[in-house]
Design a protein around this motif. Structure first.
Motif, PDB file in Angstrom:
ATOM      1  N   ARG A   5       0.804  -1.221   0.000  1.00 31.15           N
ATOM      2  CA  ARG A   5       0.000   0.000   0.000  1.00 31.15           C
ATOM      3  C   ARG A   5       0.840   1.276   0.000  1.00 31.15           C
ATOM      4  N   TRP A   6       2.009   1.285   0.632  1.00 32.08           N
ATOM      5  CA  TRP A   6       2.816   2.511   0.635  1.00 32.08           C
ATOM      6  C   TRP A   6       3.390   2.824  -0.732  1.00 32.08           C
ATOM      7  N   LEU A  28       2.843   6.270  -5.569  1.00 28.23           N
ATOM      8  CA  LEU A  28       2.547   6.327  -7.001  1.00 28.23           C
ATOM      9  C   LEU A  28       1.350   7.235  -7.269  1.00 28.23           C
ATOM     10  N   LEU A  29       0.299   7.097  -6.467  1.00 26.23           N
ATOM     11  CA  LEU A  29      -0.882   7.947  -6.664  1.00 26.23           C
ATOM     12  C   LEU A  29      -0.568   9.417  -6.405  1.00 26.23           C
ATOM     13  N   ARG A  35      -0.875  12.294  -9.207  1.00 30.68           N
ATOM     14  CA  ARG A  35      -1.699  13.466  -8.930  1.00 30.68           C
ATOM     15  C   ARG A  35      -0.887  14.754  -9.131  1.00 30.68           C
ATOM     16  N   GLY A  36       0.359  14.753  -8.690  1.00 32.41           N
ATOM     17  CA  GLY A  36       1.231  15.913  -8.897  1.00 32.41           C
ATOM     18  C   GLY A  36       1.507  16.171 -10.366  1.00 32.41           C
ATOM     19  N   LYS A  37       1.686  15.116 -11.136  1.00 28.34           N
ATOM     20  CA  LYS A  37       1.918  15.250 -12.586  1.00 28.34           C
ATOM     21  C   LYS A  37       0.690  15.841 -13.268  1.00 28.34           C
ATOM     22  N   SER A  38      -0.503  15.388 -12.871  1.00 30.20           N
ATOM     23  CA  SER A  38      -1.732  15.880 -13.520  1.00 30.20           C
ATOM     24  C   SER A  38      -2.002  17.336 -13.142  1.00 30.20           C
ATOM     25  N   ARG A  39      -1.644  17.756 -11.933  1.00 30.91           N
ATOM     26  CA  ARG A  39      -1.864  19.141 -11.526  1.00 30.91           C
ATOM     27  C   ARG A  39      -0.919  20.095 -12.253  1.00 30.91           C
ATOM     28  N   ARG A  40       0.287  19.651 -12.550  1.00 29.56           N
ATOM     29  CA  ARG A  40       1.240  20.507 -13.258  1.00 29.56           C
ATOM     30  C   ARG A  40       0.837  20.721 -14.703  1.00 29.56           C
TER      31      ARG A  40
END
Length: 84
Positions: A66-67, A72-73, A77-82
């Motif tokens: 899970r970690w 990865l998530l 998420r950071g890639k999609s926000r940029r």
């Protein structure tokens, strides 16, 4: 029990034993090895037992790792926000 399910159960047992042992790098090396072994094994499970059993094994693997999944998530998420 098919060979793929036996190997998947063995993978789960090995993952749990490895999680109990101390580690200097917070178990990341072991997680990479388990992911490298688990993905082909997941394909083998899907091939021998069908997609629903493979989905159950995927959920079991995600609960054990899970970690790395959380990191990865966060990274995705950071890639999609940029980009957006």
């Amino acid at each position: 029990m098919t060979v793929s399910l036996f190997l998947a159960c063995l993978w789960v047992i090995v993952a749990n034993v490895l999680a109990m042992l101390p580690s200097r790098d917070n178990h990341w090396t072991r997680a990479y090895v388990l992911m490298g072994l688990g993905l082909p094994l997941l394909g083998f499970v899907a091939w021998e037992n069908g997609p629903w059993v493979a989905l159950a094994m995927l959920v079991a693997g995600m609960s054990l790792l899970r970690w790395p999944l959380r990191y990865l998530l966060r990274w995705l998420r950071g890639k999609s926000r940029r980009q957006g």
